[in-house]
Design a protein around this motif. Structure first.
Motif, PDB file in Angstrom:
ATOM      1  N   ARG A  61       0.682  -0.880   0.453  1.00  0.00           N
ATOM      2  CA  ARG A  61       0.282  -0.082   0.326  1.00  0.00           C
ATOM      3  C   ARG A  61       1.024   1.067   0.048  1.00  0.00           C
ATOM      4  O   ARG A  61       0.099   2.710  -0.217  1.00  0.00           O
ATOM      5  CB  ARG A  61      -0.933  -0.091   0.981  1.00  0.00           C
ATOM      6  N   CYS A  62       2.083   0.842  -0.372  1.00  0.00           N
ATOM      7  CA  CYS A  62       2.970   2.180   0.006  1.00  0.00           C
ATOM      8  C   CYS A  62       2.770   2.867  -1.289  1.00  0.00           C
ATOM      9  O   CYS A  62       3.003   2.857  -2.168  1.00  0.00           O
ATOM     10  CB  CYS A  62       4.651   2.346  -0.011  1.00  0.00           C
ATOM     11  N   GLY A  63       3.066   4.480  -1.489  1.00  0.00           N
ATOM     12  CA  GLY A  63       2.857   5.071  -2.756  1.00  0.00           C
ATOM     13  C   GLY A  63       4.191   6.686  -2.914  1.00  0.00           C
ATOM     14  O   GLY A  63       4.092   6.465  -1.334  1.00  0.00           O
ATOM     15  N   PRO A  64       4.054   6.583  -3.943  1.00  0.00           N
ATOM     16  CA  PRO A  64       5.174   8.477  -3.660  1.00  0.00           C
ATOM     17  C   PRO A  64       4.138   8.705  -2.740  1.00  0.00           C
ATOM     18  O   PRO A  64       3.619   9.193  -2.699  1.00  0.00           O
ATOM     19  CB  PRO A  64       4.891   8.481  -4.969  1.00  0.00           C
ATOM     20  N   VAL A  65       5.090  10.353  -2.623  1.00  0.00           N
ATOM     21  CA  VAL A  65       4.853  11.411  -1.833  1.00  0.00           C
ATOM     22  C   VAL A  65       5.530  12.728  -2.250  1.00  0.00           C
ATOM     23  O   VAL A  65       6.028  12.808  -3.450  1.00  0.00           O
ATOM     24  CB  VAL A  65       5.817  11.537  -0.668  1.00  0.00           C
ATOM     25  N   ALA A  66       5.253  13.601  -2.096  1.00  0.00           N
ATOM     26  CA  ALA A  66       5.058  14.996  -3.042  1.00  0.00           C
ATOM     27  C   ALA A  66       6.805  15.560  -2.293  1.00  0.00           C
ATOM     28  O   ALA A  66       7.232  14.996  -1.388  1.00  0.00           O
ATOM     29  CB  ALA A  66       4.578  16.132  -2.225  1.00  0.00           C
ATOM     30  N   PRO A  67       7.655  15.651  -3.359  1.00  0.00           N
ATOM     31  CA  PRO A  67       8.425  16.821  -3.004  1.00  0.00           C
ATOM     32  C   PRO A  67       9.198  17.303  -2.190  1.00  0.00           C
ATOM     33  O   PRO A  67       8.420  17.901  -1.149  1.00  0.00           O
ATOM     34  CB  PRO A  67       8.870  16.863  -4.471  1.00  0.00           C
ATOM     35  N   GLY A  68      10.026  17.003  -1.535  1.00  0.00           N
ATOM     36  CA  GLY A  68      10.786  17.783  -0.030  1.00  0.00           C
ATOM     37  C   GLY A  68       9.917  17.003   0.605  1.00  0.00           C
ATOM     38  O   GLY A  68      10.047  17.529   2.658  1.00  0.00           O
ATOM     39  N   THR A  69       9.440  16.016   1.100  1.00  0.00           N
ATOM     40  CA  THR A  69       8.070  15.734   2.402  1.00  0.00           C
ATOM     41  C   THR A  69       9.747  14.393   2.834  1.00  0.00           C
ATOM     42  O   THR A  69      10.576  13.997   2.835  1.00  0.00           O
ATOM     43  CB  THR A  69       7.046  13.975   1.928  1.00  0.00           C
ATOM     44  N   VAL A  70       9.770  15.287   4.104  1.00  0.00           N
ATOM     45  CA  VAL A  70      10.643  14.999   5.462  1.00  0.00           C
ATOM     46  C   VAL A  70       9.710  13.416   6.463  1.00  0.00           C
ATOM     47  O   VAL A  70       9.215  13.359   6.648  1.00  0.00           O
ATOM     48  CB  VAL A  70      10.604  15.522   6.522  1.00  0.00           C
ATOM     49  N   PRO A  71      10.754  12.607   5.535  1.00  0.00           N
ATOM     50  CA  PRO A  71      10.544  10.995   6.206  1.00  0.00           C
ATOM     51  C   PRO A  71      10.942  11.456   7.285  1.00  0.00           C
ATOM     52  O   PRO A  71      11.448  11.388   8.436  1.00  0.00           O
ATOM     53  CB  PRO A  71      10.966   9.867   5.314  1.00  0.00           C
ATOM     54  N   LEU A  72       9.618  10.161   8.495  1.00  0.00           N
ATOM     55  CA  LEU A  72      10.638   9.921  10.023  1.00  0.00           C
ATOM     56  C   LEU A  72      11.520   8.494   9.509  1.00  0.00           C
ATOM     57  O   LEU A  72      11.672   8.272   8.872  1.00  0.00           O
ATOM     58  CB  LEU A  72       8.983   8.420  10.210  1.00  0.00           C
ATOM     59  N   SER A  73      12.719   8.644  10.897  1.00  0.00           N
ATOM     60  CA  SER A  73      13.574   7.867  10.761  1.00  0.00           C
ATOM     61  C   SER A  73      12.592   6.611  11.128  1.00  0.00           C
ATOM     62  O   SER A  73      12.159   6.613  11.451  1.00  0.00           O
ATOM     63  CB  SER A  73      14.369   8.405  12.054  1.00  0.00           C
ATOM     64  N   PHE A  74      13.981   5.434  10.570  1.00  0.00           N
ATOM     65  CA  PHE A  74      13.546   4.111  11.089  1.00  0.00           C
ATOM     66  C   PHE A  74      13.073   4.489  13.202  1.00  0.00           C
ATOM     67  O   PHE A  74      12.824   3.102  13.121  1.00  0.00           O
ATOM     68  CB  PHE A  74      14.717   2.708  10.404  1.00  0.00           C
ATOM     69  N   ALA A  75      13.712   4.901  13.466  1.00  0.00           N
ATOM     70  CA  ALA A  75      13.677   4.497  15.134  1.00  0.00           C
ATOM     71  C   ALA A  75      12.200   5.041  15.584  1.00  0.00           C
ATOM     72  O   ALA A  75      11.490   4.919  16.315  1.00  0.00           O
ATOM     73  CB  ALA A  75      14.312   5.020  16.160  1.00  0.00           C
TER      74      ALA A  75
END
Length: 236
Positions: A61-75
């Motif tokens: 269910r994962c999909g692309p995000v808008a440019p510049g989106t800041v991801p969560l860290s793994f932790a």
């Protein structure tokens, strides 16, 4: 993270293939055991098997995000698990009821969808997952963590079966990633001595004990000791 997305994907495929073969190899024994409690408190063996489908569905269910989106860290992503424990359990029960007539078939369909989505997302750095944006690399690693941990749960739920459904290379990778979370938080110089024991301690499958921790991890420098991680563990 210490492994790239391609290496993580290889571990995911290897661990899935090994676990799927193991489950298929149980034959009628699995059908007779689905209502039996698993080693995971409050979960039946059937629910634990069905949860594998939810694990892989999260990637599908994962999909692309808008440019510049800041991801969560793994932790940070792992840190979202505890608050959603009941939600996860309820969603798993719903899925289990849905696919009960062909539990393994339903799980395998979701795994196939996950690997197809992984191929389609090639080249994406950040993706939108259930719990927020995350790098594709970290998302795949999180699926490897889930498969390794639940493969061990299932193995311990069938103590009479001596074949091991845990892929050794995937286990080593998961142990290293979970240690990386600890090292980043505390700054210690540690290495894994017993990967399975460490993964069980880090995920709450083994009751925390400093003596057990000293068997699982060792300090890089002999002049140092393994720190007490009692306030940090389990990580998920």
């Amino acid at each position: 993270m210490s492994i790239d997305v391609d290496a993580a994907a290889d571990h995911l495929r290897s661990q899935w293939d090994r676990l799927d073969r193991w489950l298929r190899g149980l034959g009628g024994e699995l059908g007779r055991a689905v209502d039996r409690p698993s080693v995971l408190d409050g979960w039946s063996i059937g629910e634990l098997v069905s949860h594998l489908g939810r694990v892989m569905e999260a990637l599908a269910r994962c999909g692309p995000v808008a440019p510049g989106t800041v991801p969560l860290s793994f932790a940070e992503y792992l840190g979202t698990y505890p608050d959603r424990a009941e939600e996860i359990a309820e969603a798993t029960r719903t899925l289990d009821a849905e696919i009960a007539p062909d539990r393994l078939g339903g799980v395998e369909d979701r795994a196939a969808q996950a690997f197809a989505r992984l191929d389609a997302l090639a080249g994406e750095r950040v993706v939108q997952a259930r719990r927020g944006p995350i790098t594709l690399q970290d998302m795949v690693v999180s699926r490897v963590v889930e498969l390794v941990v639940h493969a061990d749960d299932l193995s311990r739920s069938f103590p009479e079966i001596h074949d091991d459904p845990v892929d050794p290379r995937a286990l080593d990778a998961v142990a290293a990633e979970l240690l990386h979370v600890v090292v980043v938080r505390g700054g210690w110089s540690l290495e894994v001595h017993d990967p399975m024991l460490w993964v069980r301690l880090a995920t709450g499958r083994e009751r925390y004990d400093v003596d057990q921790l000293a068997k699982a991890l060792t300090p890089v420098h002999t002049s140092e000791a393994v720190p007490d991680l009692g306030r940090m563990l389990p990580l998920l």
